[in-house]
Design a protein around this motif. Structure first.
Motif, PDB file in Angstrom:
ATOM      1  N   ASP A 121     -18.459 -37.342  -1.930  1.00 19.83           N
ATOM      2  CA  ASP A 121     -18.160 -37.931  -0.388  1.00 19.83           C
ATOM      3  C   ASP A 121     -19.314 -38.372   0.229  1.00 19.83           C
ATOM      4  OD1 ASP A 121     -15.946 -36.271  -0.692  1.00 19.83           O
ATOM      5  OD2 ASP A 121     -16.691 -34.527   0.257  1.00 19.83           O
ATOM      6  N   ARG A 167     -29.834 -35.463   3.779  1.00 20.57           N
ATOM      7  CA  ARG A 167     -28.540 -34.779   3.641  1.00 20.57           C
ATOM      8  C   ARG A 167     -28.428 -33.427   2.989  1.00 20.57           C
ATOM      9  NH1 ARG A 167     -24.450 -38.360   5.407  1.00 20.57           N
ATOM     10  NH2 ARG A 167     -23.080 -36.449   5.695  1.00 20.57           N
ATOM     11  N   TYR A 210     -19.685 -32.920  -2.707  1.00 25.97           N
ATOM     12  CA  TYR A 210     -20.385 -33.447  -1.839  1.00 25.97           C
ATOM     13  C   TYR A 210     -21.042 -34.918  -1.993  1.00 25.97           C
ATOM     14  CZ  TYR A 210     -24.200 -33.140   2.021  1.00 25.97           C
ATOM     15  OH  TYR A 210     -24.855 -33.445   2.929  1.00 25.97           O
ATOM     16  N   ARG A 213     -28.415 -29.587   2.365  1.00 25.43           N
ATOM     17  CA  ARG A 213     -27.943 -28.680   3.239  1.00 25.43           C
ATOM     18  C   ARG A 213     -28.398 -27.288   3.062  1.00 25.43           C
ATOM     19  NH1 ARG A 213     -21.653 -29.556   2.392  1.00 25.43           N
ATOM     20  NH2 ARG A 213     -22.241 -29.026   0.306  1.00 25.43           N
TER      21      ARG A 213
END
Length: 120
Positions: A102, A47, A99, A49
Motif C-alpha cells: 500500500d 511510517r 502495508y 506504526r
C-alpha cells in the motif's frame, strides 16, 4: 472470540524479491505480477506504526524527518510481514507486506490535487 475464516494476510502482497539497496537508503520490492516499487528508508521510518512511534506522534514528539536514516536489517516475520531495523537504532516496527504494498502504491499515485478536475 471467534476469528474470521479468511487468512490474516493477502498472499499476493508477498513480494518475490525484497532487496535493500543504495547503502540501506532504499527497499526494492518486486511482486509476481511484475509490479515493482522502491521505498525510501526515510519513508519507512516515518511510517513506522509501532507503539513507540504511535505514542510519539500522539505526544507530538515524532520527528518530521529522518534524512540520514538507512535500513540496517530486514527479518521476515511469520510470512506475513518483516521487521525492519534502522541506522538510528529503531527496530521495533513490524511492516506487513500488505502495508508495504500500500505504501508503494501510495507513492506511485499522482498527488490528490493532480487528480482533481479543473474548470476550463
Amino acid at each position: 472470540m471467534r476469528l474470521p475464516a479468511q487468512p490474516p494476510f493477502d498472499p499476493e502482497a508477498i513480494p518475490t524479491d525484497a532487496v535493500v539497496s543504495r547503502g540501506g537508503r532504499e527497499l526494492r520490492l518486486v511482486w509476481a505480477g511484475g509490479e515493482e516499487a522502491v521505498l525510501a528508508a526515510e519513508t519507512l521510518r516515518l511510517r513506522c506504526r509501532c507503539a513507540w512511534c504511535t505514542r510519539d506522534r500522539l505526544q507530538e514528539r515524532f520527528p518530521a524527518s529522518f534524512e540520514a536514516v538507512a535500513v540496517t536489517k530486514i527479518d521476515e516475520m511469520g510470512g506475513y510481514a518483516v521487521n525492519i531495523g534502522f541506522s538510528d537504532g529503531h527496530a521495533r516496527g513490524i511492516f506487513p507486506w500488505v502495508y508495504l504494498r500500500d505504501l508503494a502504491r501510495e507513492g506511485a499515485a499522482p498527488p490528490a490535487e493532480d487528480q482533481t478536475p479543473r474548470a476550463a
